[in-house]
Enzyme design. Structure first.
Site, PDB file in Angstrom:
ATOM      1  N   GLU A 131     -15.859  97.109  39.808  1.00  7.64           N
ATOM      2  CA  GLU A 131     -16.617  98.435  40.239  1.00  7.64           C
ATOM      3  C   GLU A 131     -18.090  98.289  40.017  1.00  7.64           C
ATOM      4  O   GLU A 131     -18.675  98.626  41.119  1.00  7.64           O
ATOM      5  CB  GLU A 131     -15.962  99.576  39.779  1.00  7.64           C
ATOM      6  CG  GLU A 131     -14.396  99.759  40.103  1.00  7.64           C
ATOM      7  CD  GLU A 131     -14.128  99.396  41.453  1.00  7.64           C
ATOM      8  OE1 GLU A 131     -14.630  99.779  42.357  1.00  7.64           O
ATOM      9  OE2 GLU A 131     -12.878  99.211  41.725  1.00  7.64           O
ATOM     10  N   HIS A 140     -16.103  92.320  48.314  1.00  4.21           N
ATOM     11  CA  HIS A 140     -14.846  91.664  47.858  1.00  4.21           C
ATOM     12  C   HIS A 140     -14.890  90.008  48.155  1.00  4.21           C
ATOM     13  O   HIS A 140     -15.607  89.575  48.969  1.00  4.21           O
ATOM     14  CB  HIS A 140     -13.449  92.208  48.424  1.00  4.21           C
ATOM     15  CG  HIS A 140     -13.350  93.461  47.803  1.00  4.21           C
ATOM     16  ND1 HIS A 140     -12.553  94.572  48.554  1.00  4.21           N
ATOM     17  CD2 HIS A 140     -13.248  93.780  46.530  1.00  4.21           C
ATOM     18  CE1 HIS A 140     -12.315  95.544  47.843  1.00  4.21           C
ATOM     19  NE2 HIS A 140     -12.924  95.100  46.565  1.00  4.21           N
ATOM     20  N   CYS A 168     -20.758  84.563  44.098  1.00  3.54           N
ATOM     21  CA  CYS A 168     -20.911  85.915  43.661  1.00  3.54           C
ATOM     22  C   CYS A 168     -22.397  86.124  42.593  1.00  3.54           C
ATOM     23  O   CYS A 168     -23.139  87.076  42.939  1.00  3.54           O
ATOM     24  CB  CYS A 168     -19.810  86.705  43.225  1.00  3.54           C
ATOM     25  SG  CYS A 168     -18.562  87.211  44.452  1.00  3.54           S
TER      26      CYS A 168
END
Ligand SMILES: [Zn+2]
Ligand SMILES: [Zn+2]
Length: 179
Positions: A131, A140, A168
């Site tokens: 989160e 995502h 990421c």
């Protein structure tokens, strides 16, 4: 940039320090934890759940009142839902830097298994980092082992590793440097 974790008084006690350290090491940024100061709102009696959107409103109001710019992650013990979902492990509102996660479905006991603090620390760490990742601009990820993969079940959450995949983590380091 500094992440604040607010630990609700009824969330599992004694786990906030290891969880905070792990989230800090995965994201590579300072994270501090304190008791929760945000007003608990959104409880729906008939569902015995909290409407996560209403609780995010409350965090947003708190941040506004205290002029807090840094992201806040609230950890609660009550089960969460949002409109259209029977439950959510957590929810983030990137535009205001507010996120909430629930420990309700993260314990072995919830699934009739023997409790284990290490499992619980692992899962709160993964869900919390996920989160906060949204608050830092991450979407995502398709990599099932990446923190930013969206788990629908506990097994999918357990399959994830406590790391961001290469893509990421490169996005994050580029994004934070440009701030
Ligand atoms: Zn997500
Ligand atoms: Zn990823």
């Amino acid at each position: 940039m500094h992440i604040h974790i607010f630990w609700d008084s009824l969330s599992p006690p004694g786990l906030q320090i290891p969880v905070t350290r792990q989230i800090s090491s995965i994201l590579g940024m300072p994270v501090t934890v304190s008791e929760n100061h945000v007003r608990m709102m959104g409880y729906v009696d008939g569902r015995k759940q909290i409407d996560a959107q209403v609780l995010l409103d409350s965090i947003q109001a708190y941040k506004h009142r205290h002029a807090i710019k840094d992201p806040i992650l609230l950890v609660v013990h009550q089960d969460l839902f949002k409109n259209g979902n029977s439950f959510v492990f957590g929810l983030a509102r990137q535009s205001v830097g507010a996120a909430v996660i629930s420990t309700a479905r993260l314990s072995n006991e919830y699934y009739g298994r023997v409790g284990n603090d290490d499992d619980l620390i692992d899962r709160i760490t993964k869900e919390g980092t996920h989160e906060v990742g949204h608050l830092l601009g991450l979407d995502h990820c398709h990599d099932q082992e990446c923190i930013m993969f969206k788990p629908d079940t506990l097994d999918e959450l357990d399959r994830k590793k406590k790391v961001l995949c290469k893509m990421c983590s490169e996005y994050l380091s580029g994004h934070l440097k440009s701030d």
